[in-house]
Write a protein that holds these residues in place. Structure first.
Motif, PDB file in Angstrom:
ATOM      1  N   ASN A 106       0.704  -0.880   0.236  1.00  0.00           N
ATOM      2  CA  ASN A 106      -0.019  -0.105   0.468  1.00  0.00           C
ATOM      3  C   ASN A 106       1.266   1.668  -0.101  1.00  0.00           C
ATOM      4  O   ASN A 106       0.660   2.580   0.730  1.00  0.00           O
ATOM      5  CB  ASN A 106      -1.032   0.057   0.911  1.00  0.00           C
ATOM      6  CG  ASN A 106      -0.667  -0.182   2.236  1.00  0.00           C
ATOM      7  OD1 ASN A 106       0.767  -0.652   2.328  1.00  0.00           O
ATOM      8  ND2 ASN A 106      -0.851  -0.352   3.953  1.00  0.00           N
ATOM      9  N   HIS A 107       2.001   1.009  -0.952  1.00  0.00           N
ATOM     10  CA  HIS A 107       3.075   1.914  -0.950  1.00  0.00           C
ATOM     11  C   HIS A 107       2.803   2.796  -2.802  1.00  0.00           C
ATOM     12  O   HIS A 107       3.130   1.260  -3.164  1.00  0.00           O
ATOM     13  CB  HIS A 107       3.939   2.279   0.119  1.00  0.00           C
ATOM     14  CG  HIS A 107       4.028   1.788   1.304  1.00  0.00           C
ATOM     15  ND1 HIS A 107       3.575   3.060   2.050  1.00  0.00           N
ATOM     16  CD2 HIS A 107       4.277   0.324   1.795  1.00  0.00           C
ATOM     17  CE1 HIS A 107       3.654   2.353   3.965  1.00  0.00           C
ATOM     18  NE2 HIS A 107       4.284   0.979   4.182  1.00  0.00           N
ATOM     19  N   ARG A 108       3.560   3.660  -2.798  1.00  0.00           N
ATOM     20  CA  ARG A 108       3.588   4.188  -4.155  1.00  0.00           C
ATOM     21  C   ARG A 108       5.566   3.961  -4.114  1.00  0.00           C
ATOM     22  O   ARG A 108       5.172   3.421  -5.985  1.00  0.00           O
ATOM     23  CB  ARG A 108       3.289   5.316  -4.259  1.00  0.00           C
ATOM     24  CG  ARG A 108       1.530   5.452  -4.485  1.00  0.00           C
ATOM     25  CD  ARG A 108       1.338   4.499  -5.434  1.00  0.00           C
ATOM     26  NE  ARG A 108      -0.368   4.693  -5.733  1.00  0.00           N
ATOM     27  CZ  ARG A 108      -0.888   3.429  -6.106  1.00  0.00           C
ATOM     28  NH1 ARG A 108      -0.773   2.522  -6.612  1.00  0.00           N
ATOM     29  NH2 ARG A 108      -2.879   4.049  -5.388  1.00  0.00           N
ATOM     30  N   GLU A 109       6.251   4.407  -3.513  1.00  0.00           N
ATOM     31  CA  GLU A 109       7.646   4.264  -3.593  1.00  0.00           C
ATOM     32  C   GLU A 109       8.133   3.908  -2.252  1.00  0.00           C
ATOM     33  O   GLU A 109       7.975   4.379  -0.945  1.00  0.00           O
ATOM     34  CB  GLU A 109       8.206   6.051  -4.190  1.00  0.00           C
ATOM     35  CG  GLU A 109       8.859   6.153  -4.384  1.00  0.00           C
ATOM     36  CD  GLU A 109       9.161   7.681  -5.261  1.00  0.00           C
ATOM     37  OE1 GLU A 109       8.155   8.311  -5.082  1.00  0.00           O
ATOM     38  OE2 GLU A 109      10.528   7.517  -5.682  1.00  0.00           O
ATOM     39  N   LEU A 110       9.427   4.050  -2.505  1.00  0.00           N
ATOM     40  CA  LEU A 110      10.343   3.496  -2.124  1.00  0.00           C
ATOM     41  C   LEU A 110      10.972   4.586  -1.698  1.00  0.00           C
ATOM     42  O   LEU A 110      12.075   5.273  -2.480  1.00  0.00           O
ATOM     43  CB  LEU A 110      11.105   1.728  -1.474  1.00  0.00           C
ATOM     44  CG  LEU A 110      10.666   0.738  -1.479  1.00  0.00           C
ATOM     45  CD1 LEU A 110      11.693  -0.348  -1.720  1.00  0.00           C
ATOM     46  CD2 LEU A 110       9.475   0.196  -0.444  1.00  0.00           C
ATOM     47  N   LYS A 111      11.148   5.431  -0.935  1.00  0.00           N
ATOM     48  CA  LYS A 111      12.333   5.863  -0.274  1.00  0.00           C
ATOM     49  C   LYS A 111      13.828   5.503   0.944  1.00  0.00           C
ATOM     50  O   LYS A 111      13.181   6.019   1.822  1.00  0.00           O
ATOM     51  CB  LYS A 111      12.645   7.368   0.276  1.00  0.00           C
ATOM     52  CG  LYS A 111      12.880   8.829   0.169  1.00  0.00           C
ATOM     53  CD  LYS A 111      12.831   9.899   0.553  1.00  0.00           C
ATOM     54  CE  LYS A 111      13.942  10.525   0.126  1.00  0.00           C
ATOM     55  NZ  LYS A 111      13.313  11.670   0.190  1.00  0.00           N
ATOM     56  N   THR A 112      14.447   5.287   0.591  1.00  0.00           N
ATOM     57  CA  THR A 112      15.780   4.376   1.653  1.00  0.00           C
ATOM     58  C   THR A 112      16.742   5.087   0.990  1.00  0.00           C
ATOM     59  O   THR A 112      17.840   4.819   2.037  1.00  0.00           O
ATOM     60  CB  THR A 112      16.055   3.335   1.414  1.00  0.00           C
ATOM     61  OG1 THR A 112      16.245   2.629  -0.181  1.00  0.00           O
ATOM     62  CG2 THR A 112      14.388   1.978   1.197  1.00  0.00           C
ATOM     63  N   ASP A 113      17.335   6.253   1.115  1.00  0.00           N
ATOM     64  CA  ASP A 113      18.418   6.764   1.361  1.00  0.00           C
ATOM     65  C   ASP A 113      19.364   6.784   2.291  1.00  0.00           C
ATOM     66  O   ASP A 113      21.000   6.748   2.074  1.00  0.00           O
ATOM     67  CB  ASP A 113      17.813   8.284   0.464  1.00  0.00           C
ATOM     68  CG  ASP A 113      18.109   8.697  -1.456  1.00  0.00           C
ATOM     69  OD1 ASP A 113      17.936   7.534  -1.545  1.00  0.00           O
ATOM     70  OD2 ASP A 113      17.156   9.689  -1.345  1.00  0.00           O
ATOM     71  N   ASN A 114      18.718   7.627   3.280  1.00  0.00           N
ATOM     72  CA  ASN A 114      19.012   7.655   4.841  1.00  0.00           C
ATOM     73  C   ASN A 114      18.857   6.153   5.938  1.00  0.00           C
ATOM     74  O   ASN A 114      19.972   6.548   6.396  1.00  0.00           O
ATOM     75  CB  ASN A 114      18.415   8.596   4.949  1.00  0.00           C
ATOM     76  CG  ASN A 114      18.311   9.823   4.891  1.00  0.00           C
ATOM     77  OD1 ASN A 114      19.119  10.687   4.153  1.00  0.00           O
ATOM     78  ND2 ASN A 114      17.173  10.552   5.147  1.00  0.00           N
TER      79      ASN A 114
END
Length: 497
Positions: A106-114
C-alpha cells in the motif's frame, strides 16, 4: 556448502525498518509498483530477491526486513508490477527451495536513501539488472567473472523419452527465475540454452543438476556454462521462449500460446514429488528425486501433439525371440495360442518396455520385420495351477541372464540401438581374437572386423555382416560359456571399427 549469495548479508534492526519513509498516497489493495514479499528465508541475498522482479522489468529499489522475513521490491513501472503479481499468483516463486508470497504494497514508492547498506543494495540492483537486461555480471573492473554467466548450455544424453522446453523450465526453475530458453538439436543431440536472472542461480543449478537423470536411467543432463551472457529470443513456441515477453509471435506457423498458460506451467518443479508430465506414477529412485519413470507400475504419458498412450511394462511383439534381454530384464513371456507368431513380453518396468519398443520396432530378424507395441495388458498372467497352456507361458523373473538387477547400474548407460558392431565383455585372459572370431564365424556369421580394447582386453568389438546378423548373434551367443567361469556378455555398440 554452496551459497547462492552474491553479496554478504547483515540483519536490519526493527528500528531501521521503522525509519523507512514513503512517498505518495496509500492504497489498501490496489496495484502499486512497490510489492510486498512474505516468508522470505533469513539467509536470502539481495540479488536473489531482485532476481524475482527482473523478468518483468527493471527493479529500481529493494528493502529487506530480515527480522520479519519480509521485503519490499520496487519496480520501474506499475505495469511491470502488475505483470509480476499476475505471474506469481499462478506460479508461486521459490527462493532457497522455500515458497515466498508476493502482493501489492500500500506504498507507491520506496525512499531508502538514509538507510545503511543501501550501497550494497544499489550494487546488487546494478549487477542483476545488467545481466537480465542484456548486460553482464561483472567484477570490479567490469569484466565477466569466471563461471558467472547466467546462461547454461544443456545437453540431454540417453534421450529415450521426449524432453520438452516445459520440462526444462520446471526443473531449472527450482534454482531461480528462468528468463529465456532456446532448444535445438546439434550433432544428433537434444540441447538447450537457458538464461537465469542471476548468474549464481546458474552456478547452483549447474552444480546440482550436471550428471543427473531426468527419468530413471535415461535422459541424463550435461550442464555447463555458456560463453553467452544473454539470449535473443524471437519467438515464443515449443522450441524457444522468452518468459519476460508474452507478446512475442509464435513464428513458423505455430499457434500462439495462451498468455495465461505461458505465464505459468504450474508451480516450479518439485523434484521431491513430481513425475513426467501426464504420468501418474509411484516413486522410484535413480533420477531427479521421484521424477523417475517407475518400476512395475502403469500410467499414461502425454506427448505434445499426440493422444495419451498407455505406458507400462508389457509389450506385444511379433517374431521376437524371448531370450533378447539387451533392453531390459524379461520377466514373463506368453506366446498367443491362436497367433503363435505373436507374443506378450513383460519387462521389469515401463522404462525398459519403452526402450525395447523404441529400439527394436522395425528391425529385421529371420527375414521378417519385428513389430513392437505397448500392449493393453498391464501384466502377463501365469497359468493357474492345473491349467494347461501347452508351455506357451514362461516366467523368467529368476533368470541368471538379467543385466539390470541393480538400480542405477552402469549397464543403463550403455544401451544403444541395434548395430552391426557388437560390444563383447567378460572375456578371460586366455581367449584370443582368433578364438572369438571363430566362435562367431563358426555359428554362421560374417566377421568383417575385430578389435580388443587397448586398455582392457576383457572387452572387444566385433563387426558382423549386417544389423540383422548382429541381432541374431546376440541372441545366440550372449552368456556363451568361455570357460574359466566366464560367460560372454554381448550388447550393441555405439562405436564402429
Amino acid at each position: 556448502s554452496l551459497s547462492l549469495s552474491l553479496f554478504s548479508l547483515s540483519p536490519l534492526s526493527s528500528s531501521l525498518s521503522l525509519s523507512l519513509s514513503f512517498k505518495g498516497d496509500r492504497s489498501p489493495c490496489g496495484p502499486s509498483r512497490v510489492l510486498h514479499v512474505r516468508k522470505v528465508p533469513i539467509e536470502v541475498s539481495e540479488a536473489e530477491l531482485i532476481s524475482l522482479g527482473v523478468p518483468f522489468g527493471r527493479v529500481t529499489n529493494l528493502l529487506m526486513l530480515k527480522g520479519k522475513n519480509q521485503a519490499f521490491i520496487e519496480m520501474a513501472s506499475e505495469e511491470a508490477a502488475i505483470t509480476m503479481v499476475n505471474y506469481y499468483t499462478t506460479a508461486t516463486p521459490h527462493v532457497r527451495n522455500q515458497p515466498v508470497y508476493i502482493q501489492y504494497s500500500n506504498h507507491r514508492e520506496l525512499k531508502t536513501d538514509n538507510l545503511p547498506n543501501q550501497g550494497r543494495v544499489q550494487a546488487a540492483l546494478q549487477a542483476v539488472n545488467a545481466v537480465a537486461l542484456g548486460g553482464s555480471a561483472s567484477g570490479g573492473d567490469g569484466t565477466l567473472m569466471p563461471g558467472q554467466s547466467p546462461v547454461l548450455r544443456i545437453i540431454v544424453e540417453n534421450l529415450f523419452y521426449p524432453v520438452s522446453l516445459e520440462v526444462l523450465h520446471q526443473i531449472f526453475s527450482k534454482f531461480g527465475t528462468v528468463l529465456k530458453i532456446i532448444t535445438f538439436t546439434k550433432n544428433n543431440q537434444f540441447q538447450a540454452l537457458l538464461q537465469y536472472a542471476d548468474p549464481m542461480n546458474a552456478h547452483h543449478a549447474k552444480v546440482t543438476l550436471d550428471g543427473q537423470n531426468i527419468y530413471n536411467a535415461c535422459c541424463t543432463l550435461r550442464v555447463e556454462f555458456s560463453k553467452l551472457t544473454s539470449l535473443n529470443v524471437k519467438y515464443n513456441n515449443d522450441k524457444s521462449r522468452d518468459f519476460t515477453r508474452l507478446d512475442l509471435p509464435s513464428g513458423d506457423g505455430q499457434p500462439t500460446m495462451d498468455p495465461a498458460l505461458t505465464a505459468a506451467f504450474g508451480p516450479p518443479f518439485d523434484l521431491l514429488s513430481c513425475v513426467p508430465p501426464g504420468l501418474s506414477m509411484h516413486t522410484m529412485t535413480g533420477a531427479l528425486g521421484p521424477l523417475a519413470m517407475p518400476g512395475s507400475v502403469s500410467g499414461r504419458m502425454t506427448l505434445h501433439g499426440m493422444a495419451p498412450i498407455a505406458v507400462h511394462a508389457v509389450l506385444l511383439v511379433s517374431n521376437l525371440n524371448p531370450d533378447v534381454r539387451v533392453y531390459g530384464d524379461v520377466h514373463r513371456v506368453k506366446i498367443l495360442f491362436n497367433k503363435k507368431e505373436n507374443a506378450l513380453i513383460q519387462m521389469a518396468d515401463a522404462t525398459q518396455a519403452q526402450l525395447a519398443m523404441s529400439h527394436l520396432n522395425g528391425q529385421r530378424l529371420h527375414g521378417k520385420v519385428i513389430r513392437v507395441t505397448i500392449s493393453k495388458h498391464q501384466t502377463v498372467q501365469l497359468p493357474r495351477e492345473g491349467q494347461e497352456d501347452q508351455g506357451l507361458t514362461k516366467d523368467f523373473s529368476g533368470s541368471p541372464l538379467h543385466r539390470f538387477k541393480k538400480p542405477g547400474s552402469k549397464n543403463f548407460q550403455n544401451i544403444f540401438p541395434p548395430s552391426a558392431t557388437l560390444h563383447l565383455s567378460n572375456i578371460p585372459p586366455s581367449i584370443t581374437d582368433d578364438i572369438l572370431k571363430e566362435l562367431f564365424a563358426g555359428t554362421g556369421y560374417t566377421v568383417k572386423a575385430f578389435k580388443f580394447f587397448q586398455k582392457d582386453r576383457k572387452m572387444a568389438l566385433i563387426q558382423l555382416g549386417s544389423v540383422e546378423e548382429a541381432i541374431q548373434a546376440l541372441i545366440d551367443l550372449h552368456n556363451h560359456d568361455l570357460g574359466e567361469n566366464h560367460h560372454l556378455r554381448v550388447s550393441f555398440s555405439k562405436s564402429t571399427i
